[in-house]
Design a protein around this motif. Structure first.
Motif, PDB file in Angstrom:
ATOM      1  N   MET A  45     145.374  54.488 -39.439  1.00  0.00           N
ATOM      2  CA  MET A  45     146.460  53.653 -38.919  1.00  0.00           C
ATOM      3  C   MET A  45     147.553  53.460 -39.974  1.00  0.00           C
ATOM      4  N   PHE A  46     147.158  53.287 -41.238  1.00  0.00           N
ATOM      5  CA  PHE A  46     148.138  53.130 -42.315  1.00  0.00           C
ATOM      6  C   PHE A  46     148.985  54.391 -42.474  1.00  0.00           C
ATOM      7  N   LEU A  47     148.352  55.565 -42.370  1.00  0.00           N
ATOM      8  CA  LEU A  47     149.103  56.828 -42.452  1.00  0.00           C
ATOM      9  C   LEU A  47     150.187  56.862 -41.391  1.00  0.00           C
ATOM     10  N   LYS A  48     149.806  56.539 -40.174  1.00  0.00           N
ATOM     11  CA  LYS A  48     150.745  56.580 -39.059  1.00  0.00           C
ATOM     12  C   LYS A  48     151.892  55.585 -39.285  1.00  0.00           C
ATOM     13  N   LYS A  49     151.563  54.415 -39.814  1.00  0.00           N
ATOM     14  CA  LYS A  49     152.580  53.400 -40.082  1.00  0.00           C
ATOM     15  C   LYS A  49     153.602  53.892 -41.109  1.00  0.00           C
ATOM     16  N   CYS A  50     153.164  54.798 -41.979  1.00  0.00           N
ATOM     17  CA  CYS A  50     154.041  55.353 -43.022  1.00  0.00           C
ATOM     18  C   CYS A  50     154.692  56.661 -42.603  1.00  0.00           C
ATOM     19  N   GLY A  51     154.506  57.059 -41.344  1.00  0.00           N
ATOM     20  CA  GLY A  51     155.157  58.262 -40.842  1.00  0.00           C
ATOM     21  C   GLY A  51     154.433  59.559 -41.162  1.00  0.00           C
ATOM     22  N   ILE A  52     153.203  59.474 -41.621  1.00  0.00           N
ATOM     23  CA  ILE A  52     152.414  60.668 -41.913  1.00  0.00           C
ATOM     24  C   ILE A  52     151.594  61.021 -40.676  1.00  0.00           C
ATOM     25  N   LYS A  53     151.705  62.264 -40.239  1.00  0.00           N
ATOM     26  CA  LYS A  53     150.987  62.740 -39.054  1.00  0.00           C
ATOM     27  C   LYS A  53     149.500  62.896 -39.372  1.00  0.00           C
ATOM     28  N   THR A  54     148.684  62.815 -38.329  1.00  0.00           N
ATOM     29  CA  THR A  54     147.239  62.968 -38.479  1.00  0.00           C
ATOM     30  C   THR A  54     146.709  63.996 -37.498  1.00  0.00           C
ATOM     31  N   ALA A  55     145.641  64.673 -37.915  1.00  0.00           N
ATOM     32  CA  ALA A  55     145.016  65.675 -37.051  1.00  0.00           C
ATOM     33  C   ALA A  55     143.523  65.741 -37.334  1.00  0.00           C
ATOM     34  N   ILE A  56     142.795  66.084 -36.300  1.00  0.00           N
ATOM     35  CA  ILE A  56     141.361  66.357 -36.394  1.00  0.00           C
ATOM     36  C   ILE A  56     141.166  67.818 -36.043  1.00  0.00           C
ATOM     37  N   ILE A  57     140.399  68.514 -36.878  1.00  0.00           N
ATOM     38  CA  ILE A  57     140.043  69.913 -36.609  1.00  0.00           C
ATOM     39  C   ILE A  57     138.536  70.014 -36.771  1.00  0.00           C
ATOM     40  N   SER A  58     137.827  70.168 -35.650  1.00  0.00           N
ATOM     41  CA  SER A  58     136.364  70.153 -35.656  1.00  0.00           C
ATOM     42  C   SER A  58     135.795  71.352 -34.904  1.00  0.00           C
ATOM     43  N   ALA A  59     134.757  71.923 -35.451  1.00  0.00           N
ATOM     44  CA  ALA A  59     134.101  73.062 -34.804  1.00  0.00           C
ATOM     45  C   ALA A  59     133.317  72.637 -33.570  1.00  0.00           C
ATOM     46  N   ARG A  60     132.879  71.385 -33.531  1.00  0.00           N
ATOM     47  CA  ARG A  60     132.102  70.891 -32.393  1.00  0.00           C
ATOM     48  C   ARG A  60     132.998  70.188 -31.388  1.00  0.00           C
ATOM     49  N   HIS A  61     132.683  70.407 -30.115  1.00  0.00           N
ATOM     50  CA  HIS A  61     133.340  69.621 -29.074  1.00  0.00           C
ATOM     51  C   HIS A  61     132.496  68.372 -28.856  1.00  0.00           C
ATOM     52  N   SER A  62     133.145  67.238 -28.786  1.00  0.00           N
ATOM     53  CA  SER A  62     132.429  65.978 -28.600  1.00  0.00           C
ATOM     54  C   SER A  62     133.326  64.996 -27.881  1.00  0.00           C
ATOM     55  N   ASN A  63     132.808  64.420 -26.801  1.00  0.00           N
ATOM     56  CA  ASN A  63     133.556  63.384 -26.088  1.00  0.00           C
ATOM     57  C   ASN A  63     133.737  62.145 -26.950  1.00  0.00           C
ATOM     58  N   VAL A  64     132.755  61.879 -27.827  1.00  0.00           N
ATOM     59  CA  VAL A  64     132.841  60.735 -28.720  1.00  0.00           C
ATOM     60  C   VAL A  64     134.035  60.895 -29.664  1.00  0.00           C
ATOM     61  N   VAL A  65     134.215  62.089 -30.187  1.00  0.00           N
ATOM     62  CA  VAL A  65     135.339  62.358 -31.090  1.00  0.00           C
ATOM     63  C   VAL A  65     136.668  62.201 -30.348  1.00  0.00           C
ATOM     64  N   ALA A  66     136.743  62.730 -29.143  1.00  0.00           N
ATOM     65  CA  ALA A  66     137.975  62.604 -28.350  1.00  0.00           C
ATOM     66  C   ALA A  66     138.309  61.132 -28.111  1.00  0.00           C
ATOM     67  N   PHE A  67     137.292  60.341 -27.811  1.00  0.00           N
ATOM     68  CA  PHE A  67     137.499  58.917 -27.565  1.00  0.00           C
ATOM     69  C   PHE A  67     137.983  58.208 -28.830  1.00  0.00           C
ATOM     70  N   ARG A  68     137.339  58.488 -29.975  1.00  0.00           N
ATOM     71  CA  ARG A  68     137.733  57.858 -31.246  1.00  0.00           C
ATOM     72  C   ARG A  68     139.151  58.276 -31.643  1.00  0.00           C
ATOM     73  N   ALA A  69     139.469  59.540 -31.468  1.00  0.00           N
ATOM     74  CA  ALA A  69     140.807  60.038 -31.805  1.00  0.00           C
ATOM     75  C   ALA A  69     141.869  59.352 -30.945  1.00  0.00           C
ATOM     76  N   GLN A  70     141.568  59.162 -29.684  1.00  0.00           N
ATOM     77  CA  GLN A  70     142.503  58.476 -28.795  1.00  0.00           C
ATOM     78  C   GLN A  70     142.655  57.014 -29.222  1.00  0.00           C
ATOM     79  N   ASP A  71     141.549  56.385 -29.583  1.00  0.00           N
ATOM     80  CA  ASP A  71     141.560  54.997 -30.034  1.00  0.00           C
ATOM     81  C   ASP A  71     142.451  54.824 -31.265  1.00  0.00           C
ATOM     82  N   LEU A  72     142.403  55.802 -32.179  1.00  0.00           N
ATOM     83  CA  LEU A  72     143.190  55.736 -33.416  1.00  0.00           C
ATOM     84  C   LEU A  72     144.581  56.357 -33.279  1.00  0.00           C
ATOM     85  N   LYS A  73     144.873  56.896 -32.102  1.00  0.00           N
ATOM     86  CA  LYS A  73     146.157  57.551 -31.842  1.00  0.00           C
ATOM     87  C   LYS A  73     146.425  58.712 -32.811  1.00  0.00           C
TER      88      LYS A  73
END
Length: 169
Positions: A45-73
């Motif tokens: 969240m602090f990164l985003k507040k400072c204008g730094i983009k964020t990304a997740i790159i994962s070899a596994r597909h996981s609904n849990v990860v998608a949910f957490r990523a959405q939660d953190l924007k």
């Protein structure tokens, strides 16, 4: 190192072993759970507040990860991608950034391709030897235990963003 960190415009990261402690917990019905660290979440969240983009790159597909990523924007999420380099190159194009403007946080050999190219490669404390060997920085904290937050603070302090103006509100 400070000059390198000042160039960072994107922080990308693996999930299992980086944002989590690496354990994949499944119940008798195959439902998956993961443990995420709240300080890592605030770091994102602090990164985003400072204008730094964020990304997740994962070899596994996981609904849990998608949910957490959405939660953190999280800005870009690539799951179920292996090798990961193709997703990394897509991310560079989509964000319009160069390798030297990316920090990648990883822990295992699947991350080596990206870590060999990005501007600032971070290995978490529990990373495998090969990852630690090529990293520009190895965290004192383990994945799922504040390692991402540690890297975030390093970047934001180098860029002059860390302080009460960031986390007081």
């Amino acid at each position: 190192m400070t000059e390198t960190l000042k160039k960072i415009k994107v922080v990308a990261m693996d999930v299992d072993g980086v944002l989590t402690d690496g354990r994949i917990i499944m119940d008798g019905n195959g439902l998956e759970t993961k443990n995420f660290d709240v300080q890592d979440g605030f770091g994102i969240m602090f990164l985003k507040k400072c204008g730094i983009k964020t990304a997740i790159i994962s070899a596994r597909h996981s609904n849990v990860v998608a949910f957490r990523a959405q939660d953190l924007k999280v800005d870009k999420v690539y799951v179920g991608v292996y090798p990961k380099l193709g997703a990394y190159e897509s991310m560079l194009r989509e964000f319009g950034v160069l390798d030297e403007e990316v920090c990648f946080i990883g822990d295992d050999v699947a991350d080596l391709g990206i870590m060999g190219r990005c501007g600032f490669a971070v290995a978490v404390a529990n990373a495998v030897f090969e990852v630690k060997r090529i990293a520009d920085y190895v965290t004192g904290r383990s994945g799922g235990r504040g390692a991402v937050r540690e890297a975030v603070e390093l970047i934001l302090k180098a860029q002059g963003h860390w302080g009460p103006q960031l986390y007081a509100h």
